[in-house]
Design a protein around this motif. Structure first.
Motif, PDB file in Angstrom:
ATOM      1  N   SER A  50       0.157   4.949  12.859  1.00 40.30           N
ATOM      2  CA  SER A  50      -0.378   4.365  11.624  1.00 40.30           C
ATOM      3  C   SER A  50      -1.861   4.045  11.761  1.00 40.30           C
ATOM      4  O   SER A  50      -2.648   4.259  10.825  1.00 40.30           O
ATOM      5  CB  SER A  50       0.400   3.099  11.257  1.00 40.30           C
ATOM      6  N   ILE A 107      -3.895   7.355  11.588  1.00 38.11           N
ATOM      7  CA  ILE A 107      -4.053   7.797  10.200  1.00 38.11           C
ATOM      8  C   ILE A 107      -5.083   6.938   9.483  1.00 38.11           C
ATOM      9  O   ILE A 107      -5.941   7.435   8.735  1.00 38.11           O
ATOM     10  CB  ILE A 107      -2.702   7.753   9.466  1.00 38.11           C
ATOM     11  N   ALA A 128      -1.219   4.609   4.890  1.00 37.25           N
ATOM     12  CA  ALA A 128      -0.828   5.168   6.193  1.00 37.25           C
ATOM     13  C   ALA A 128       0.642   4.894   6.476  1.00 37.25           C
ATOM     14  O   ALA A 128       1.381   5.783   6.916  1.00 37.25           O
ATOM     15  CB  ALA A 128      -1.709   4.576   7.296  1.00 37.25           C
TER      16      ALA A 128
END
Length: 275
Positions: A185, A188, A232
């Motif tokens: 996460s 991203i 994300a």
């Protein structure tokens, strides 16, 4: 990197790796939970994937270094300008250094999973160091700049150092799906935020520049950062759900005979932790 394309390039690299990890880690987890239904779920299958990932990482890093050095206004491997008696394009050199450490991480990935020379956890350690070096360089990257410029880069440091910490913990807790998803996460987020920085500082298409001293812009960009992180996790949740669903379908479709053939001596010797 002092233009829109210069921020879009690393942003694309991090987005691609984040998207790939959002598929790879749920796949590994689903294979462990569903008894390794197909070959990609085996230890050998994932080792091949790690080697390919290392090659891609090293190639991306090489592209980044060449782009920073040999753009028309780049340093062309010249660190000091003796005529002007000053350092030559230090910003490009900093970015090249960042790419260098990611390239080293890619090489370590290849050695770790293609040979028995390097300890298994060393790939996570080297990637953690590469991410930390990126944050370390960016921390001293924006001194003396406008308020909004500094703020967007400080927000970027949050995701960078968070990712470095996750990777360092993975050295000791390898295969922990929570740490892997958290790292994904943040990767991203880092990729999408590089793109956002490009739009804020170097608006493409002749769009008007942002007011670097407007406090409202700082408030909005902070809120925008949270939106990026929410996006994300949404993307990660969608990919996780799709991957787990497909693995379960594959398991239901597999006939008992086929599953018996897949259960070779490699499966019997390999534990879930080894994957």
């Amino acid at each position: 990197m002092a233009n829109f394309k210069g921020h879009a390039l690393p942003g694309s690299f991090f987005l691609l790796f984040g998207l790939w990890w959002s598929v790879k880690f749920p796949l590994k987890y689903a294979c462990r939970k569903n008894k390794k239904v197909f070959y990609l779920g085996s230890k050998a299958g994932f080792q091949r994937v790690e080697v390919i990932e290392g090659i891609v990482k090293a190639v991306f890093a090489l592209i980044g270094m060449l782009a920073e050095q040999f753009v028309p206004d780049g340093p062309h491997l010249k660190l000091y300008n003796y005529k002007a008696q000053e350092w030559d394009h230090l910003m490009n050199w900093q970015h090249s250094t960042m790419y260098l450490f990611y390239g080293i991480s890619g090489v370590v990935d290849i050695l770790t999973h293609a040979t028995n020379v390097v300890p298994v956890a060393f790939d996570r350690l080297m990637l953690s160091i590469a991410v930390f070096v990126e944050g370390f360089l960016f921390y001293f990257h924006v001194h003396g700049r406008a308020m909004l410029d500094i703020h967007v880069h400080i927000l970027l440091l949050t995701s960078i150092f968070g990712g470095a910490l996750c990777l360092f913990l993975e050295v000791f807790y390898r295969g922990n799906i929570i740490l892997e998803l958290l790292r994904t996460s943040l990767c991203i987020l880092q990729g999408s935020w590089f793109w956002q920085i490009g739009f804020v500082l170097y608006p493409p298409g002749g769009d008007p520049e942002w007011d670097q001293k407007d406090h409202n812009n700082m408030m909005f960009i902070t809120m925008c950062y949270c939106w990026h992180y929410a996006f994300a996790w949404l993307l990660l949740a969608v990919n996780y759900t799709v991957v787990v669903w497909l693995v379960r379908i594959k398991m239901k479709e597999a006939k008992p005979a086929e599953m018996g053939l897949l259960k070779t001596s490699e499966w019997e010797q390999e534990s879930e932790d080894e994957i």
